[in-house]
Design an enzyme around this catalytic site. Structure first.
Site, mmCIF file in Angstrom:
data_model
loop_
_atom_site.group_PDB
_atom_site.id
_atom_site.type_symbol
_atom_site.label_atom_id
_atom_site.label_comp_id
_atom_site.label_asym_id
_atom_site.label_seq_id
_atom_site.Cartn_x
_atom_site.Cartn_y
_atom_site.Cartn_z
ATOM 1 N N CYS A 252 96.225 2.924 58.235
ATOM 2 C CA CYS A 252 96.563 2.258 59.491
ATOM 3 C C CYS A 252 96.346 3.308 60.739
ATOM 4 O O CYS A 252 97.193 4.051 61.177
ATOM 5 C CB CYS A 252 97.745 1.989 59.642
ATOM 6 N N GLY A 257 95.686 9.813 65.939
ATOM 7 C CA GLY A 257 96.683 11.063 66.221
ATOM 8 C C GLY A 257 96.852 11.772 64.762
ATOM 9 O O GLY A 257 96.777 12.968 64.872
ATOM 10 N N ASP A 300 91.172 -4.995 56.989
ATOM 11 C CA ASP A 300 92.553 -4.936 56.668
ATOM 12 C C ASP A 300 92.808 -4.227 55.510
ATOM 13 O O ASP A 300 92.152 -4.449 54.418
ATOM 14 C CB ASP A 300 92.646 -6.465 56.502
ATOM 15 N N ASP A 319 100.760 4.715 58.015
ATOM 16 C CA ASP A 319 101.527 4.704 58.968
ATOM 17 C C ASP A 319 101.832 3.201 59.504
ATOM 18 O O ASP A 319 100.766 2.804 60.115
ATOM 19 C CB ASP A 319 100.753 5.720 59.946
ATOM 20 N N CYS A 372 107.453 4.154 63.299
ATOM 21 C CA CYS A 372 107.990 4.692 64.106
ATOM 22 C C CYS A 372 109.054 3.788 64.636
ATOM 23 O O CYS A 372 109.199 3.286 65.869
ATOM 24 C CB CYS A 372 107.219 4.864 65.427
HETATM 25 C C1 SAM Z 1 101.662 2.902 64.135
HETATM 26 S S1 SAM Z 1 99.877 2.189 64.410
HETATM 27 C C2 SAM Z 1 98.928 3.759 63.721
HETATM 28 C C3 SAM Z 1 99.050 4.973 64.603
HETATM 29 C C4 SAM Z 1 98.106 6.165 64.049
HETATM 30 N N1 SAM Z 1 98.301 6.425 62.422
HETATM 31 C C5 SAM Z 1 98.173 7.345 64.765
HETATM 32 O O1 SAM Z 1 99.037 8.194 64.550
HETATM 33 O O2 SAM Z 1 97.571 7.356 66.013
HETATM 34 C C6 SAM Z 1 99.744 1.153 63.417
HETATM 35 C C7 SAM Z 1 98.291 0.617 63.273
HETATM 36 O O3 SAM Z 1 98.007 -0.216 62.197
HETATM 37 C C8 SAM Z 1 96.998 -1.125 62.582
HETATM 38 N N2 SAM Z 1 97.165 -2.250 61.296
HETATM 39 C C9 SAM Z 1 97.877 -3.260 61.544
HETATM 40 N N3 SAM Z 1 97.711 -3.951 60.429
HETATM 41 C C10 SAM Z 1 96.986 -3.681 59.599
HETATM 42 C C11 SAM Z 1 96.233 -3.964 58.321
HETATM 43 N N4 SAM Z 1 96.564 -4.785 57.737
HETATM 44 N N5 SAM Z 1 95.423 -3.133 57.866
HETATM 45 C C12 SAM Z 1 94.878 -1.883 58.694
HETATM 46 N N6 SAM Z 1 95.338 -1.513 59.777
HETATM 47 C C13 SAM Z 1 96.562 -2.302 60.317
HETATM 48 C C14 SAM Z 1 97.305 -1.390 63.754
HETATM 49 O O4 SAM Z 1 96.009 -1.807 64.377
HETATM 50 C C15 SAM Z 1 97.860 0.156 64.363
HETATM 51 O O5 SAM Z 1 96.357 0.381 64.965
#
Ligand code: SAM
Length: 436
Positions: A252, A257, A300, A319, A372
């Site tokens: 994710c 970052g 996904d 994450d 977070c």
């Molecule tokens: C907490 S943020 C990630 C922040 C990132 N790791 C960073 O440090 O910049 C969570 C991310 O999970 C993604 N997300 C949500 N459900 C998901 C899924 N089923 N598969 C992949 N990504 C997913 C969202 O689009 C979002 O960008």
């Protein structure tokens, strides 16, 4: 300016995200609108309580946002952004432009608030929602999860967070960068052992003022978020340092970052996934600025058949999407947008992600699970349940870096240097899992 702030506050009250609204705000008004709407959102329930007391019938929506914003700006504070006269004058003239018939009413309400402020504030604060400026369900959950620290966590959520940088590990140390900042007249300190590349600024500055920013020598990232890279890459417990060219999945990844941090720490064969193609473009931008490379895929992560070629990973960072309850100080709208029912839904997605990704990890490999969030359902509770389901998963505890990290003043500070200002870290949960 008060009109922009009032509209932003009304939009959040209607369920819209402040980040999206600010992205559409004219560039010259954005910093001011952001800082004032953050200020008002941190006091929103207090302002709503005062409004209900002073004017039991809510005014029309185009006036209500202005009135609430003014009440928040007039709330007793050590360092209010404007003097009371300016707030009243600007609010009344904004109301006069929108709904002239309401100008007298708003003027009378604000002047009465100023006259009777102490008594009104005391009456409003009898309600814990107005006192702590968080919804009732949030207070109940926090009290249950953190019976000792819940008030401190809430207070931290209403503080202004520090601006923290991550110095690109291949471009020098945090200490050297602090010296470069000092030559530019920017006061800062290196955080030390917990996040060796982290630099905390005394006062926020635009990124364009940071030496080497455009060249990728430094990025903006909270210190707690910097722990992910260290947990995944460095030797921890019985796990050795992650070898060069290891196959790494950042499941994710957007906006990238942590992806960038991992690649700053070593040359890995990294796949960065995210289900949101629009956010994924920011991963590409970040990697380009930092001159790093990864395979970036929109998918996904739970649907492994759609993106995985069957070759297992040495290390995975998950994450996961979460309530963001640990980073409320950076996103003061989050508490007003979430619902209690969201937590169970998010916990379900987190469990599905864990279960789907575990088979893609090599035996002997490591997975770092991060959120977070300060809610245990998205942290310790989630991992306890996962360990029950997966006999080949072992939790490796890393003192100071794993478990629930709370955004409290002493956390993240070197021993003996507990700060008295805002907490240096956001609220996070980390688990390092080893596959036997
Ligand atoms: C907490 S943020 C990630 C922040 C990132 N790791 C960073 O440090 O910049 C969570 C991310 O999970 C993604 N997300 C949500 N459900 C998901 C899924 N089923 N598969 C992949 N990504 C997913 C969202 O689009 C979002 O960008």
């Amino acid at each position: 300016m008060i009109a922009q702030v009032a509209d932003a506050v009304q939009a959040v009250r209607g369920g819209r995200s402040l980040t999206e609204l600010l992205a559409r705000c004219p560039a010259d008004l954005r910093p001011g609108t952001q800082s004032l709407s953050f200020y008002v959102l941190r006091l929103l329930a207090s302002a709503e309580g005062a409004r209900a007391l002073l004017a039991p019938k809510a005014p029309p929506p185009k006036v209500e946002g202005l009135l609430l914003s003014a009440l928040a700006l007039l709330w007793p504070a050590e360092d209010p952004p404007y003097d009371a006269h300016t707030v009243v004058d600007q609010t009344v003239s904004a109301v006069r432009k929108r709904l002239p018939a309401s100008a007298g009413f708003v003027n009378a309400v604000l002047r009465r608030f100023l006259r009777e402020r102490d008594a009104i504030v005391a009456a409003v604060q009898a309600d814990p929602v107005a006192r702590f400026n968080h919804p009732a369900w949030w207070l109940a959950r926090l009290q249950q999860d953190w019976p000792e620290q819940w008030q401190e966590i809430l207070a931290a959520n209403n503080q202004h967070p520090p601006m923290t940088l991550r110095v690109h590990a291949r471009h020098g140390s945090a200490e050297t960068y602090v010296q470069r900042l000092s030559q530019q007249g920017i006061a800062a300190r290196a955080l030390g052992a917990i996040a060796p590349q982290a630099v905390v600024l005394e006062r926020a500055v635009p990124v364009t003022a940071l030496p080497g920013f455009a060249q990728g020598e430094v990025s903006v990232q909270d210190a707690a978020a910097q722990l992910a890279g260290h947990l995944l890459v460095q030797a921890q417990g019985e796990l050795p340092h992650l070898p060069e060219h290891a196959r790494v999945l950042d499941a994710c990844s957007a906006p990238g970052g942590k992806t960038a941090h991992i690649l700053e720490l070593g040359d890995f064969d990294l796949t960065a996934l995210d289900s949101d193609a629009r956010r994924l473009a920011r991963v590409q931008d970040n990697l380009a600025r930092l001159q790093l490379r990864a395979r970036v895929l929109a998918a996904d992560a739970r649907q492994t058949a759609g993106w995985w070629n069957g070759e297992r990973f040495d290390a995975i960072l998950l994450d996961a999407p979460c309530s963001a309850s640990g980073i409320v100080r950076r996103h003061p709208d989050v508490r007003w947008l979430r619902r209690d029912s969201d937590i169970a839904q998010l916990a379900q997605i987190q469990a599905e992600l864990l279960d789907a990704l575990w088979p893609t990890l090599k035996p002997g490999g490591r997975l770092v699970y991060a959120t977070c969030s300060v809610f245990k359902a998205e942290g310790q509770g989630q991992i306890d349940a996962f360990l029950q389901r997966q006999a080949d998963a072992k939790l490796i505890e890393v003192s100071g870096l794993s478990g629930h990290l709370l955004p409290l003043a002493h956390n993240g500070e070197p021993a003996g240097a507990a700060g008295s200002g805002p907490a240096v870290i956001d609220g996070f949960y980390y688990a390092l899992l080893h596959k036997s």
